[in-house]
Design a protein around this motif. Structure first.
Motif, mmCIF file in Angstrom:
data_model
loop_
_atom_site.group_PDB
_atom_site.id
_atom_site.type_symbol
_atom_site.label_atom_id
_atom_site.label_comp_id
_atom_site.label_asym_id
_atom_site.label_seq_id
_atom_site.Cartn_x
_atom_site.Cartn_y
_atom_site.Cartn_z
ATOM 1 N N GLU A 160 -5.587 68.991 18.107
ATOM 2 C CA GLU A 160 -6.150 68.001 17.494
ATOM 3 C C GLU A 160 -7.562 68.558 16.760
ATOM 4 O O GLU A 160 -8.349 69.020 17.556
ATOM 5 C CB GLU A 160 -6.648 66.941 18.768
ATOM 6 N N PRO A 161 -7.753 68.175 15.817
ATOM 7 C CA PRO A 161 -8.839 68.588 14.835
ATOM 8 C C PRO A 161 -10.059 67.706 15.469
ATOM 9 O O PRO A 161 -10.014 66.530 15.529
ATOM 10 C CB PRO A 161 -8.645 68.240 13.548
ATOM 11 N N GLN A 162 -11.270 68.161 15.290
ATOM 12 C CA GLN A 162 -12.518 67.472 15.574
ATOM 13 C C GLN A 162 -12.865 66.731 14.226
ATOM 14 O O GLN A 162 -13.438 65.594 14.232
ATOM 15 C CB GLN A 162 -13.509 68.395 16.229
ATOM 16 N N TYR A 163 -12.737 67.571 13.202
ATOM 17 C CA TYR A 163 -13.153 66.947 11.882
ATOM 18 C C TYR A 163 -12.005 67.001 10.830
ATOM 19 O O TYR A 163 -11.132 67.916 10.983
ATOM 20 C CB TYR A 163 -14.530 67.782 11.239
ATOM 21 N N VAL A 164 -11.920 66.153 9.962
ATOM 22 C CA VAL A 164 -10.941 66.348 8.929
ATOM 23 C C VAL A 164 -11.689 66.060 7.403
ATOM 24 O O VAL A 164 -12.479 65.280 7.422
ATOM 25 C CB VAL A 164 -9.935 65.124 9.299
ATOM 26 N N TYR A 165 -11.059 66.887 6.423
ATOM 27 C CA TYR A 165 -11.660 66.711 5.118
ATOM 28 C C TYR A 165 -10.319 66.367 4.400
ATOM 29 O O TYR A 165 -9.451 67.003 4.285
ATOM 30 C CB TYR A 165 -12.099 68.135 4.608
ATOM 31 N N ASP A 166 -10.441 65.118 3.787
ATOM 32 C CA ASP A 166 -9.627 64.663 2.765
ATOM 33 C C ASP A 166 -9.859 65.166 1.305
ATOM 34 O O ASP A 166 -10.698 64.762 0.877
ATOM 35 C CB ASP A 166 -9.267 63.236 2.951
ATOM 36 N N ARG A 167 -9.139 66.284 1.088
ATOM 37 C CA ARG A 167 -9.442 66.639 -0.354
ATOM 38 C C ARG A 167 -9.085 65.731 -1.512
ATOM 39 O O ARG A 167 -9.790 65.750 -2.731
ATOM 40 C CB ARG A 167 -8.581 68.031 -0.759
ATOM 41 N N ASP A 168 -8.117 64.753 -1.250
ATOM 42 C CA ASP A 168 -7.718 63.997 -2.480
ATOM 43 C C ASP A 168 -8.943 62.916 -2.661
ATOM 44 O O ASP A 168 -9.177 62.572 -3.937
ATOM 45 C CB ASP A 168 -6.708 63.119 -1.925
ATOM 46 N N ILE A 169 -9.462 62.444 -1.935
ATOM 47 C CA ILE A 169 -10.732 61.661 -1.803
ATOM 48 C C ILE A 169 -12.112 62.247 -1.615
ATOM 49 O O ILE A 169 -13.143 61.353 -1.709
ATOM 50 C CB ILE A 169 -10.368 60.477 -1.307
ATOM 51 N N LYS A 170 -12.038 63.394 -1.185
ATOM 52 C CA LYS A 170 -13.172 64.164 -1.034
ATOM 53 C C LYS A 170 -14.175 63.539 0.033
ATOM 54 O O LYS A 170 -15.281 63.310 -0.214
ATOM 55 C CB LYS A 170 -14.255 64.324 -2.305
ATOM 56 N N LYS A 171 -13.470 63.234 1.166
ATOM 57 C CA LYS A 171 -14.130 62.694 1.990
ATOM 58 C C LYS A 171 -14.226 63.328 3.484
ATOM 59 O O LYS A 171 -12.874 63.975 3.867
ATOM 60 C CB LYS A 171 -13.640 61.300 2.450
ATOM 61 N N CYS A 172 -15.342 63.626 4.267
ATOM 62 C CA CYS A 172 -15.181 64.288 5.670
ATOM 63 C C CYS A 172 -14.972 63.121 6.536
ATOM 64 O O CYS A 172 -15.883 62.108 6.415
ATOM 65 C CB CYS A 172 -16.524 64.838 5.651
ATOM 66 N N ILE A 173 -14.235 63.298 7.642
ATOM 67 C CA ILE A 173 -13.906 62.419 8.705
ATOM 68 C C ILE A 173 -14.411 62.781 10.079
ATOM 69 O O ILE A 173 -13.603 63.984 10.403
ATOM 70 C CB ILE A 173 -12.601 61.760 8.572
ATOM 71 N N LEU A 174 -14.983 62.250 10.860
ATOM 72 C CA LEU A 174 -15.380 62.785 12.250
ATOM 73 C C LEU A 174 -14.227 61.757 13.046
ATOM 74 O O LEU A 174 -14.247 60.911 13.098
ATOM 75 C CB LEU A 174 -16.716 62.221 12.669
ATOM 76 N N LYS A 175 -13.589 62.743 13.782
ATOM 77 C CA LYS A 175 -12.406 62.153 14.639
ATOM 78 C C LYS A 175 -12.951 61.727 15.948
ATOM 79 O O LYS A 175 -13.715 62.416 16.572
ATOM 80 C CB LYS A 175 -11.241 63.289 14.975
ATOM 81 N N LYS A 176 -12.476 60.413 16.282
ATOM 82 C CA LYS A 176 -13.359 60.114 17.824
ATOM 83 C C LYS A 176 -11.994 60.019 18.468
ATOM 84 O O LYS A 176 -11.070 59.509 18.252
ATOM 85 C CB LYS A 176 -13.763 58.850 17.396
ATOM 86 N N TYR A 177 -12.046 60.263 19.794
ATOM 87 C CA TYR A 177 -11.156 60.310 20.732
ATOM 88 C C TYR A 177 -11.487 59.195 21.842
ATOM 89 O O TYR A 177 -12.506 59.218 22.210
ATOM 90 C CB TYR A 177 -10.788 61.716 21.486
#
Length: 77
Positions: free
Chosen positions: A60-77
């Motif tokens: 499970e990643p803590q952070y995700v980067y979507d290259r298609d939309i150039k957006k960083c996402i903070l994963k919340k559990y």
């Protein structure tokens, strides 16, 4: 720590030292600015510059980067 890079070619999990979400965003922005689309070297640059390593197993990643939309996402559990 585990991060995920999402793109249309496929998703890649990387692992490395723990960083803040702000540092993660900074790394993604820096590498996007250095990225050469002709060489398609985003992951190579990211790993070399910031010492990330490809993770072959599922996690499970803590952070995700979507290259298609150039957006960083903070994963919340």
């Amino acid at each position: 720590m585990v991060i995920e890079i999402e793109c249309f070619k496929g998703d890649t999990l990387l692992y490395g030292k723990k960083i803040s979400f702000g540092e993660f965003r900074h790394q993604m922005k820096t590498v996007e600015n250095l990225y050469d689309p002709t060489e398609d070297n985003f992951l190579v640059l990211l790993c070399r510059r910031y010492r990330w390593n490809v993770l072959e197993e599922q996690a499970e990643p803590q952070y995700v980067y979507d290259r298609d939309i150039k957006k960083c996402i903070l994963k919340k559990y």
